[in-house]
Design an enzyme around this catalytic site. Structure first.
Site, PDB file in Angstrom:
ATOM      1  N   GLU A  89      42.859  42.633  49.023  1.00 31.61           N
ATOM      2  CA  GLU A  89      41.645  42.330  48.252  1.00 31.61           C
ATOM      3  C   GLU A  89      41.853  42.637  46.769  1.00 31.61           C
ATOM      4  O   GLU A  89      42.504  43.624  46.406  1.00 31.61           O
ATOM      5  CB  GLU A  89      40.451  43.163  48.729  1.00 31.61           C
ATOM      6  N   THR A  90      41.271  41.794  45.934  1.00 30.66           N
ATOM      7  CA  THR A  90      41.098  42.064  44.510  1.00 30.66           C
ATOM      8  C   THR A  90      39.603  42.026  44.219  1.00 30.66           C
ATOM      9  O   THR A  90      38.924  41.039  44.554  1.00 30.66           O
ATOM     10  CB  THR A  90      41.824  41.034  43.638  1.00 30.66           C
TER      11      THR A  90
END
Length: 266
Positions: free
Chosen positions: A47-48
């Site tokens: 995830e970002t």
């Protein structure tokens, strides 16, 4: 050329190289969806998170290398760590985020940060062939929540050593598959698989515990639980059920601070 700050934090861990790594990008305004997706793909982490500092409450969005997600626990934990450390008053102990799922809160309690998320109630399902072909184990029960299927297995050893078929898991009508069992040293353990999002196994999944906590709180007849996600990196989570909300707490370890350089036209 312009730049935006980026941080990388290992969530649900006291030390780097364990827990779940997430990137956190601090923005003055939202970037285009395509550019945020390109950045997440380039980061190649599960995830970002992107934080819009000029909205009230602060806006947060989460992208895997493949797509945008509706909810992410570990990247929210990582984002809160960066904000508490770098951007907010030192005496501030709570952050409210605006998301596609409504308002979410993070609360700092000494060295840990707790996520205040809505519960995801498990609904029991009949076994189907895709589930049966996805895992090689005796399935005690099958549930489905808003995002994931949840399979209950016999014991912790089975969860740790199970063989899974990620190709079959990607055929499920869900974000992914959680497997779980009563723990030996923790109240419960789990593992999470999201091949649709190019995450064959997620190291530690905060959002999955919005489904796990209501289930295990009911089974174990207790509202405060300790959980462990027994992936290769692994991570511990302090869990509490409070009505229609769950509190998911963990430690964080900051790994990297830097800048992303973008073309002026981006």
């Amino acid at each position: 050329m312009r730049s935006i700050p980026i941080y990388q934090v290992d969530a649900f861990s006291k030390k780097v190289f364990s827990g779940n790594p997430a990137a956190v990008c601090i923005l003055d305004n939202w970037l285009s969806d395509k550019l945020m997706q390109d950045i997440a793909s380039e980061n190649n982490l599960s995830e970002t998170a992107f934080i819009n500092m000029n909205t009230q409450p602060l806006g947060i969005r989460w992208f895997t290398p493949e797509c945008e997600m509706g909810l992410c626990g570990h990247a929210t934990l990582a984002s809160a760590r960066v904000l508490f450390d770098e951007y907010l008053d030192k005496d501030q102990e709570e952050i409210t985020f605006s998301t596609q799922r409504g308002l979410l809160k993070t609360i700092k309690k000494q060295e840990q940060i707790f996520l205040d998320f809505p519960t995801d109630k498990p609904i029991e399902q009949k076994l189907n062939n895709v589930i049966k072909e996805s895992i090689e184990a005796n399935i005690r029960q099958l549930f489905k929540g808003c995002d994931d299927y949840l399979v209950i297995l016999d014991d912790e050893d089975t969860v740790r050593n199970i063989s899974v078929n990620t190709k079959k898991i990607s055929e499920l009508s869900s974000r992914g598959l959680i497997i779980s069992a009563k723990g030996d040293d923790y109240d419960f353990v789990s593992r999470c698989f999201y091949p649709k999002s190019k995450i064959d196994e997620d190291p530690v999944t905060g959002s999955a515990h919005t489904l796990l906590i209501p289930y295990w709180a009911d089974i174990l007849k207790k509202k405060n639980l300790m959980a462990y996600q027994c992936s290769e990196r692994g991570g511990a989570l302090a869990c509490e059920l409070k009505g229609e909300r769950v509190f998911i707490g963990g430690y964080t370890a900051r790994y990297l601070d830097g800048s992303i350089y973008l073309n002026s036209k981006d």
